[in-house]
Design an enzyme around this catalytic site. Sequence first.
Site, PDB file in Angstrom:
ATOM      1  N   ASP A  50       0.849  -1.197   0.000  1.00  0.00           N
ATOM      2  CA  ASP A  50       0.000   0.000   0.000  1.00  0.00           C
ATOM      3  C   ASP A  50       0.883   1.244   0.000  1.00  0.00           C
ATOM      4  O   ASP A  50       1.519   1.556   0.996  1.00  0.00           O
ATOM      5  CB  ASP A  50      -0.891  -0.048   1.249  1.00  0.00           C
ATOM      6  CG  ASP A  50      -1.753   1.203   1.345  1.00  0.00           C
ATOM      7  OD1 ASP A  50      -1.753   2.006   0.385  1.00  0.00           O
ATOM      8  OD2 ASP A  50      -2.422   1.364   2.384  1.00  0.00           O
ATOM      9  N   ASP A 364      25.419  18.775 -55.583  1.00  0.00           N
ATOM     10  CA  ASP A 364      24.567  19.968 -55.696  1.00  0.00           C
ATOM     11  C   ASP A 364      25.059  20.933 -56.782  1.00  0.00           C
ATOM     12  O   ASP A 364      26.269  21.135 -56.926  1.00  0.00           O
ATOM     13  CB  ASP A 364      24.615  20.658 -54.318  1.00  0.00           C
ATOM     14  CG  ASP A 364      23.540  21.703 -54.153  1.00  0.00           C
ATOM     15  OD1 ASP A 364      22.795  21.964 -55.110  1.00  0.00           O
ATOM     16  OD2 ASP A 364      23.451  22.251 -53.041  1.00  0.00           O
ATOM     17  N   ARG A 440      19.545  27.706 -44.092  1.00  0.00           N
ATOM     18  CA  ARG A 440      20.356  27.604 -45.316  1.00  0.00           C
ATOM     19  C   ARG A 440      19.648  28.332 -46.465  1.00  0.00           C
ATOM     20  O   ARG A 440      19.629  27.867 -47.587  1.00  0.00           O
ATOM     21  CB  ARG A 440      20.636  26.148 -45.690  1.00  0.00           C
ATOM     22  CG  ARG A 440      21.931  25.996 -46.467  1.00  0.00           C
ATOM     23  CD  ARG A 440      22.060  24.648 -47.168  1.00  0.00           C
ATOM     24  NE  ARG A 440      23.393  24.551 -47.768  1.00  0.00           N
ATOM     25  CZ  ARG A 440      23.713  23.682 -48.717  1.00  0.00           C
ATOM     26  NH1 ARG A 440      22.823  22.819 -49.175  1.00  0.00           N
ATOM     27  NH2 ARG A 440      24.924  23.652 -49.223  1.00  0.00           N
ATOM     28  N   TRP A 474      20.117  11.570 -51.751  1.00  0.00           N
ATOM     29  CA  TRP A 474      18.896  12.279 -51.329  1.00  0.00           C
ATOM     30  C   TRP A 474      19.252  13.137 -50.112  1.00  0.00           C
ATOM     31  O   TRP A 474      19.425  12.614 -49.023  1.00  0.00           O
ATOM     32  CB  TRP A 474      17.806  11.265 -50.976  1.00  0.00           C
ATOM     33  CG  TRP A 474      16.521  11.861 -50.491  1.00  0.00           C
ATOM     34  CD1 TRP A 474      16.343  12.671 -49.398  1.00  0.00           C
ATOM     35  CD2 TRP A 474      15.228  11.709 -51.072  1.00  0.00           C
ATOM     36  NE1 TRP A 474      15.023  13.012 -49.271  1.00  0.00           N
ATOM     37  CE2 TRP A 474      14.307  12.442 -50.278  1.00  0.00           C
ATOM     38  CE3 TRP A 474      14.743  11.020 -52.186  1.00  0.00           C
ATOM     39  CZ2 TRP A 474      12.944  12.498 -50.560  1.00  0.00           C
ATOM     40  CZ3 TRP A 474      13.381  11.071 -52.462  1.00  0.00           C
ATOM     41  CH2 TRP A 474      12.496  11.807 -51.658  1.00  0.00           C
ATOM     42  N   ASP A 475      19.340  14.423 -50.326  1.00  0.00           N
ATOM     43  CA  ASP A 475      19.781  15.344 -49.271  1.00  0.00           C
ATOM     44  C   ASP A 475      18.577  16.079 -48.678  1.00  0.00           C
ATOM     45  O   ASP A 475      17.495  16.127 -49.291  1.00  0.00           O
ATOM     46  CB  ASP A 475      20.776  16.342 -49.887  1.00  0.00           C
ATOM     47  CG  ASP A 475      21.756  16.909 -48.875  1.00  0.00           C
ATOM     48  OD1 ASP A 475      21.534  16.731 -47.661  1.00  0.00           O
ATOM     49  OD2 ASP A 475      22.743  17.537 -49.305  1.00  0.00           O
ATOM     50  N   CYS A 523      20.830  11.395 -46.892  1.00  0.00           N
ATOM     51  CA  CYS A 523      21.706  12.445 -46.367  1.00  0.00           C
ATOM     52  C   CYS A 523      20.792  13.527 -45.819  1.00  0.00           C
ATOM     53  O   CYS A 523      19.729  13.789 -46.368  1.00  0.00           O
ATOM     54  CB  CYS A 523      22.557  12.995 -47.513  1.00  0.00           C
ATOM     55  SG  CYS A 523      23.615  14.375 -47.049  1.00  0.00           S
ATOM     56  N   ASP A 545      28.733  15.614 -42.375  1.00  0.00           N
ATOM     57  CA  ASP A 545      29.424  16.553 -43.261  1.00  0.00           C
ATOM     58  C   ASP A 545      30.855  16.794 -42.803  1.00  0.00           C
ATOM     59  O   ASP A 545      31.607  17.493 -43.462  1.00  0.00           O
ATOM     60  CB  ASP A 545      28.670  17.890 -43.316  1.00  0.00           C
ATOM     61  CG  ASP A 545      27.602  17.881 -44.401  1.00  0.00           C
ATOM     62  OD1 ASP A 545      27.568  16.913 -45.178  1.00  0.00           O
ATOM     63  OD2 ASP A 545      26.813  18.842 -44.471  1.00  0.00           O
TER      64      ASP A 545
HETATM   65  C1  DGJ Z   1      24.904  18.751 -47.529  1.00  0.00           C
HETATM   66  C2  DGJ Z   1      25.535  17.417 -47.771  1.00  0.00           C
HETATM   67  O1  DGJ Z   1      25.729  16.735 -46.599  1.00  0.00           O
HETATM   68  C3  DGJ Z   1      26.832  17.637 -48.551  1.00  0.00           C
HETATM   69  O2  DGJ Z   1      27.509  16.425 -48.700  1.00  0.00           O
HETATM   70  C4  DGJ Z   1      26.489  18.246 -49.869  1.00  0.00           C
HETATM   71  O3  DGJ Z   1      25.724  17.344 -50.619  1.00  0.00           O
HETATM   72  C5  DGJ Z   1      25.740  19.546 -49.663  1.00  0.00           C
HETATM   73  N1  DGJ Z   1      24.612  19.384 -48.789  1.00  0.00           N
HETATM   74  C6  DGJ Z   1      25.274  20.119 -50.983  1.00  0.00           C
HETATM   75  O4  DGJ Z   1      24.484  21.218 -50.832  1.00  0.00           O
END
Ligand code: DGJ
Length: 728
Positions: A50, A364, A440, A474-475, A523, A545
């Site tokens: 309890d 990019d 960004r 693919w970022d 990514c 990065d």
């Molecule tokens: C962030 C990624 O992690 C980098 O490797 C590179 O692809 C940049 N973006 C490009 O803008």
Amino acid sequence: MGIICKNHVFTLQTKHTAYQMKEEGGFLFHNYYGPVIGDMDMSYLVRPLDRGFSGQPQEIVDRGFSLDTRLLEYPSYGTGDYRDYCLHAAYEDGSQVTDLRFVSYEIKEGKYALEGLPAMYQGEEKAETLEITLEDKYKNLQVVLYYGVFENLDVITRACKIVNKGEYKVRLLRAYSMALDFDHKELDFLHFYGRHAMERKMERSSLQHGFQGVESRRGYSSHQQNPFAVLCKPDATEEYGWCYGASFVYSGNFSIQAEVSQADTTRLTVGIQDTQFEFHLEPGECFTAPEVILSFSDKGLGQLSRNYHKAIRNNVCRGKYKTARRPVLINNWEATYFDFTPEKLVAIAKDAKELGIEMLVMDDGWFGKRDSDFSGLGDWFVNEKKLKGGLKNLVEEVNKTGMKFGIWFEPEMISEDSDLYRAHPDWALTIPGRPFSRARHQLVLDFSREDVRTYIFDRMCEILESANIEYVKWDANRHLTDVWSAQLPADRQGEVFHRYILGLYDFLEKLTQRFPDILIEGCSGGGGRFDAGMMYYHPQIWCSDDTDAIERLEIQYGTSFGYPVSTVGSHVSVCPNHQTGRSVSMKTRGIVAMAGTFGYELDITKLSEDDKEMVKVQVEEFKKYYDLIQNGDYYRLTDDGSKSPYVAWEFAAEDQSEALLNVVVLRAKANPMLHTVLVKGLKPDAIYRVEGTEEEYLGSALMNGGYPVPVLWDDYQSIQVHFVEFLH
Ligand code: DGJ
């Protein structure tokens, strides 16, 4: 083994572990998780007591019984358990109490799947499913708890589905995936925190009363916290002790919390973080809470990690490149940034090919008006001014050198300075009449919207079908703010965060089905979405990065706790390094990058002949060791260099016939100390030869006496030693 049900005691048994719960009086109690216990009913451990201010459900008179103190499988809000909870629902009459009681159970062959969500699948493994249905009979709200049992992997998965069987709308204010209760608090919490360019630093602390946990409210799993955590006994080490892992198979907002209660019990909860979360269920609708991969080891953190490595590598990752050798690539980002021409790319490809590299990735800057990060995102049309001759022509030129071709996308994002934004400003996540936040210099597309996704998907398909493209990076370079969707009514805005992730998964599922032969690398500004959810759609993720090899030792060390090296995107970059200014030998950079998918990210046309020669050797070695590195057992032999003067790790073949030892010595010292590293995963009685030498060692000598690390001249030098079983 498998699922045993005896008198409503449910024991989920794997090779070395058991997970037990029990239905009693309509409540589903948690009994036990740890080493195997046969089918012993572990509820003998429950001692009624309890405790003041811990009350009883109406039908119970015994003050020794309280939901507030018992171990529960899926606690809900409002009926007297004041600890953290999984389910919080609000009903049409304004009440917010849910009382879940046992209804039924079902055992099924094979592993359950979750519609629209990533989850472990059975593959070559033996797996079974237990479904337990609970219900609040006053509101007709059902919860189906899913348990997946992977015997040989020592893995138990959990997820659940919440179904509105009633006549009125239900608002879910929290819908976590699971809770795991312990009858003690003697546990350490390990988690993996970080920031952009320094992800997944391991931190360990002992639990205290109250909460300790990690979470993301960023819309992504994030660089800052990772949806993988460990609870272990305080004496647990790499080699010894009890450890429990929880890996959330989800890429958005999450919460992993450990709460120590008044009674010194611990509750671990895992689920979608509930800031701005409100999901509406109309009658007949359901909500699926994502999966959690649980594993237990009584042999320390190393074994726990190896359980996850296997599970993720073989039963989360899918597609051709789950098993096919992935090409050694060279990416032009750190070589050129936005400033490249087709001639430059072809020149890189030619030189790279001569050194054994197999694929060029154009990063990019190839589309729209994209010469800096101020503009262009969303305009997925080839910039023919920059790529003179067009994409098809460039790919053909690269292919002629003998190299494959890969390309970068950032599908979820949009620049204000883009034709797409000018045409559809409402496609970005913003709130009309309010200033929005940039990161960004960009905004995020509303991926909860099907029309938005369809447009981007069609653009991507057109590009991917226009040339022989064999890889996609693919970022995703920012987190969510101003979360509001123009397509949902005011009272459903609490669904946007989750619908965004569902939209992302839907997109990726369609993309992988349409292009099964394309290798996709995830990514998010490096490892900002490094989670088991994303690994279901692509088998590798750019880990950080930060390409500095010495910083990578820390990042890859932390990452290795929950994720296999086959998922870790890792490249050799130029020195002085672009993130830190540090110079490290080419040899060390190569050894560190080999603890991942391996590739290069530098202007290879500018390398010295000596470095080129070294690249050639590295690529050959990586190909030779590929299977051992990607599929071998991974051992952390030191910490991340915070305390140890060197960082060492090892890949050992499952059949123990060979092992690859890697050691990076951090600082050179005058009059140095001598180091010996203990090798793991060998046969004690076998003789191992160091490849390329006549040196021979007994397995048990290497494992107990160790391998002497030579004294190395200068900072950051390294050795890589290949031990091969020698049959005289
Ligand atoms: C962030 C990624 O992690 C980098 O490797 C590179 O692809 C940049 N973006 C490009 O803008």
